[in-house]
Design a protein around this motif. Structure first.
Motif, PDB file in Angstrom:
ATOM      1  N   ARG A  36       0.809  -1.226   0.000  1.00 38.52           N
ATOM      2  CA  ARG A  36       0.000   0.000   0.000  1.00 38.52           C
ATOM      3  C   ARG A  36       0.837   1.268   0.000  1.00 38.52           C
ATOM      4  O   ARG A  36       0.353   2.334  -0.376  1.00 38.52           O
ATOM      5  CB  ARG A  36      -0.958   0.015   1.193  1.00 38.52           C
ATOM      6  CG  ARG A  36      -0.304   0.036   2.543  1.00 38.52           C
ATOM      7  CD  ARG A  36      -1.357  -0.044   3.633  1.00 38.52           C
ATOM      8  NE  ARG A  36      -0.779  -0.015   4.976  1.00 38.52           N
ATOM      9  CZ  ARG A  36      -1.217   0.776   5.941  1.00 38.52           C
ATOM     10  NH1 ARG A  36      -2.213   1.619   5.714  1.00 38.52           N
ATOM     11  NH2 ARG A  36      -0.671   0.736   7.129  1.00 38.52           N
ATOM     12  N   SER A 125      -0.826   0.191  -3.621  1.00 36.42           N
ATOM     13  CA  SER A 125      -1.947  -0.720  -3.885  1.00 36.42           C
ATOM     14  C   SER A 125      -2.597  -1.103  -2.560  1.00 36.42           C
ATOM     15  O   SER A 125      -2.192  -2.070  -1.901  1.00 36.42           O
ATOM     16  CB  SER A 125      -1.466  -1.971  -4.619  1.00 36.42           C
ATOM     17  OG  SER A 125      -0.905  -1.637  -5.871  1.00 36.42           O
ATOM     18  N   LYS A 126      -3.583  -0.347  -2.158  1.00 36.43           N
ATOM     19  CA  LYS A 126      -4.266  -0.570  -0.888  1.00 36.43           C
ATOM     20  C   LYS A 126      -5.472  -1.480  -1.087  1.00 36.43           C
ATOM     21  O   LYS A 126      -6.349  -1.210  -1.908  1.00 36.43           O
ATOM     22  CB  LYS A 126      -4.715   0.762  -0.287  1.00 36.43           C
ATOM     23  CG  LYS A 126      -5.379   0.609   1.084  1.00 36.43           C
ATOM     24  CD  LYS A 126      -5.768   1.959   1.662  1.00 36.43           C
ATOM     25  CE  LYS A 126      -6.431   1.808   3.019  1.00 36.43           C
ATOM     26  NZ  LYS A 126      -6.820   3.114   3.606  1.00 36.43           N
ATOM     27  N   ILE A 128      -8.978  -2.986  -0.397  1.00 34.67           N
ATOM     28  CA  ILE A 128     -10.237  -2.456   0.145  1.00 34.67           C
ATOM     29  C   ILE A 128     -11.156  -3.578   0.603  1.00 34.67           C
ATOM     30  O   ILE A 128     -11.744  -3.518   1.677  1.00 34.67           O
ATOM     31  CB  ILE A 128     -10.957  -1.587  -0.906  1.00 34.67           C
ATOM     32  CG1 ILE A 128     -10.074  -0.407  -1.319  1.00 34.67           C
ATOM     33  CG2 ILE A 128     -12.289  -1.079  -0.360  1.00 34.67           C
ATOM     34  CD1 ILE A 128      -9.712   0.529  -0.192  1.00 34.67           C
ATOM     35  N   GLN A 145     -10.519  -6.140  -4.347  1.00 28.30           N
ATOM     36  CA  GLN A 145     -10.744  -4.783  -4.840  1.00 28.30           C
ATOM     37  C   GLN A 145      -9.729  -3.858  -4.190  1.00 28.30           C
ATOM     38  O   GLN A 145      -9.606  -3.807  -2.967  1.00 28.30           O
ATOM     39  CB  GLN A 145     -12.156  -4.286  -4.536  1.00 28.30           C
ATOM     40  CG  GLN A 145     -12.412  -2.883  -5.087  1.00 28.30           C
ATOM     41  CD  GLN A 145     -13.823  -2.389  -4.850  1.00 28.30           C
ATOM     42  OE1 GLN A 145     -14.675  -3.138  -4.371  1.00 28.30           O
ATOM     43  NE2 GLN A 145     -14.088  -1.137  -5.180  1.00 28.30           N
ATOM     44  N   LEU A 146      -9.007  -3.132  -5.030  1.00 26.85           N
ATOM     45  CA  LEU A 146      -8.009  -2.193  -4.549  1.00 26.85           C
ATOM     46  C   LEU A 146      -8.521  -0.775  -4.652  1.00 26.85           C
ATOM     47  O   LEU A 146      -9.427  -0.481  -5.436  1.00 26.85           O
ATOM     48  CB  LEU A 146      -6.709  -2.320  -5.359  1.00 26.85           C
ATOM     49  CG  LEU A 146      -6.094  -3.712  -5.513  1.00 26.85           C
ATOM     50  CD1 LEU A 146      -4.778  -3.615  -6.276  1.00 26.85           C
ATOM     51  CD2 LEU A 146      -5.894  -4.369  -4.169  1.00 26.85           C
ATOM     52  N   GLU A 147      -7.946   0.096  -3.870  1.00 25.29           N
ATOM     53  CA  GLU A 147      -8.258   1.511  -3.973  1.00 25.29           C
ATOM     54  C   GLU A 147      -7.900   1.993  -5.382  1.00 25.29           C
ATOM     55  O   GLU A 147      -6.846   1.664  -5.912  1.00 25.29           O
ATOM     56  CB  GLU A 147      -7.445   2.288  -2.930  1.00 25.29           C
ATOM     57  CG  GLU A 147      -7.898   3.703  -2.718  1.00 25.29           C
ATOM     58  CD  GLU A 147      -7.154   4.355  -1.562  1.00 25.29           C
ATOM     59  OE1 GLU A 147      -7.774   4.630  -0.521  1.00 25.29           O
ATOM     60  OE2 GLU A 147      -5.928   4.564  -1.694  1.00 25.29           O
ATOM     61  N   GLY A 148      -8.795   2.740  -5.992  1.00 22.04           N
ATOM     62  CA  GLY A 148      -8.583   3.163  -7.378  1.00 22.04           C
ATOM     63  C   GLY A 148      -9.343   2.305  -8.361  1.00 22.04           C
ATOM     64  O   GLY A 148      -9.117   2.373  -9.572  1.00 22.04           O
ATOM     65  N   ASN A 149     -10.229   1.433  -7.835  1.00 25.92           N
ATOM     66  CA  ASN A 149     -11.122   0.648  -8.678  1.00 25.92           C
ATOM     67  C   ASN A 149     -10.398  -0.386  -9.525  1.00 25.92           C
ATOM     68  O   ASN A 149     -10.733  -0.614 -10.697  1.00 25.92           O
ATOM     69  CB  ASN A 149     -11.950   1.563  -9.584  1.00 25.92           C
ATOM     70  CG  ASN A 149     -13.379   1.063  -9.711  1.00 25.92           C
ATOM     71  OD1 ASN A 149     -13.840   0.243  -8.910  1.00 25.92           O
ATOM     72  ND2 ASN A 149     -14.087   1.543 -10.726  1.00 25.92           N
TER      73      ASN A 149
END
Length: 421
Positions: A36, A125-126, A128, A145-149
């Motif tokens: 992340r 790459s966080k 979610i 699912q990562l932050e940023g879709n």
């Protein structure tokens, strides 16, 4: 929306995540590591590597990158701050080796990361959310699912995302519990040389245990573990305030040499945090995996630092995971989703009793060394039962060889193994 499919996804690029990625890469398994932060995050100054860690590093083919730069700590001096009594202990022959070796955490992380192919680590790459989906064949696929879709589908998901693990929470593991103590750790630098002997210098008093140990000729790792005066005491976040708190309050009556070490701290390397652990029975009775998803390192077994086994056991995890998943991959020349749960379960069964024992021994060791009382019973437990009888027994009991990684058969019939200098 970005969508991609991966064989194995590892969440977290700390010691556990990078070591597991190296283990799987060694046996030919494609790996993606999600981190992340924007770069490798170096939390903590140094760590002690005992024989079990060196066995793991040799299996990973990384030991030769570290061993030339560091030397074993073969002895220790334990000073009772209250009465000035000093006890000498020898680490020579501990666990059938010459004692623990202190290494810079940065050096270890960079040595592991250098072994990975370019692009293996995806920064910023966080994670979610996690979903587990069944395929028509009856196997499980982890959807992240990562932050940023960004959506990633993985045949295997390994959570190496630390004490407050998102993956462990998804598995249903209880949060780590407080040990009742806080830990302050730092790195001190003496450019002209510190002049201290290669020994673990410890200072104990009721409710507190501090110390320092040389890493090399110029750098020292120092620590202070203590019981906070009240649960309402907030831990300062500013390294300069932490340093001041140690010198002017917590350790003000420690010997001058200890305060000198703290005074020469590299401020950004100072950390302060509650010492947490996972309840051992959680490891024994809760689900440590679900289908194709499991955890390793601090995400699996956070423990107090009293045996120096957090990072060591994470390296063990990496080799054991690499062996179980690697055997599956080499058998089929690919990851077969239907067979992943069996491989993951093999890893869990091999690890849970081992790490539950380490957590228990580490907690009891910390309690015995710095119990909050100063009466005759605590003195008996600490000075006679622990240091004279149990100290060496406990440390010898952490000796453990996690084994090797499977070899890869080459087209000419030969086998490729790891470099174990």
């Amino acid at each position: 929306m970005e969508m991609r499919e991966e064989e194995v996804v590892i969440v977290g690029a700390g010691i556990s995540g990078l070591a597991t990625a190296v283990a799987l890469t060694r046996v030919g398994v494609p790996v993606l590591v999600l981190e992340r932060w924007e770069e490798l995050r170096i939390t903590g100054a140094a760590l002690a590597l005992y024989s079990n860690a060196w066995f793991a590093l040799e299996a990973l083919g990384v030991a030769h990158k570290l061993s030339p730069f560091y030397v074993p700590t073969q002895k220790g001096r334990i000073t009772n701050v209250t009465n000035g009594a000093v006890k000498e202990v020898s680490y020579s022959g501990f666990e059938r080796r010459n004692g623990p070796i202190l290494v810079h955490r940065r050096k270890l992380l960079e040595s592991l990361a250098e072994e990975l192919p370019p692009g293996t680590i995806r920064f910023s790459s966080k994670l979610i959310s996690i979903q587990s989906q069944r395929t028509p064949q009856g196997s499980s696929i982890a959807t992240l699912q990562l932050e940023g879709n960004t959506i990633i589908k993985a045949k295997v998901l390994i959570g190496c995302d630390g004490v407050h693990s998102v993956v462990a929470q998804w598995l249903g593991l209880m949060p780590p519990v407080p040990s009742g103590r806080n830990g302050i750790r730092g790195l001190s630098v003496f450019p002209q040389g510190h002049g201290f002997s290669q020994a673990l210098h410890q200072f104990v008093k009721p409710g507190q245990r501090g110390g320092f140990v040389p890493i090399n000729d110029t750098d020292l790792y120092w620590f202070l573990f203590y019981y906070p005066k009240s649960t309402g005491n907030e831990i300062p976040g500013d390294p300069m305030l932490i340093q001041k708190e140690v010198m002017e309050n917590l350790a003000k009556d420690f010997p001058p040499r200890y305060l000198e070490v703290v005074q020469n701290s590299d401020l950004p390397a100072i950390t302060c945090a509650p010492l947490l652990l996972r309840c051992p029975w959680d490891l024994l009775w809760k689900n440590l995996s679900r289908g194709n998803i499991t955890v390793a390192g601090d995400a699996l077994h956070p423990m107090t630092p009293d045996l120096g086994q957090g990072g060591c056991s994470a390296l063990e995890d990496a080799v054991v995971l690499g062996r179980h998943i690697g055997n599956l991959f080499l058998k089929n020349r690919r990851i077969v989703p239907e067979e992943v749960p069996r491989a993951i379960n093999g890893y869990v069964m091999e690890r849970k009793w081992r790490v539950a024992g380490l957590i228990t021994k580490s907690y009891l060791s910390g309690w015995a060394q710095q119990g909050g009382g100063s009466g005759w019973l605590m003195k008996l437990i600490r000075d006679f039962i622990f240091f004279k009888v149990l100290y060496r027994i406990i440390f010898d009991s952490i000796y453990y060889d996690c084994g090797k990684l499977p070899s890869i058969s080459l087209p000419n019939g030969s086998q490729m193994g790891c470099k174990n200098d």
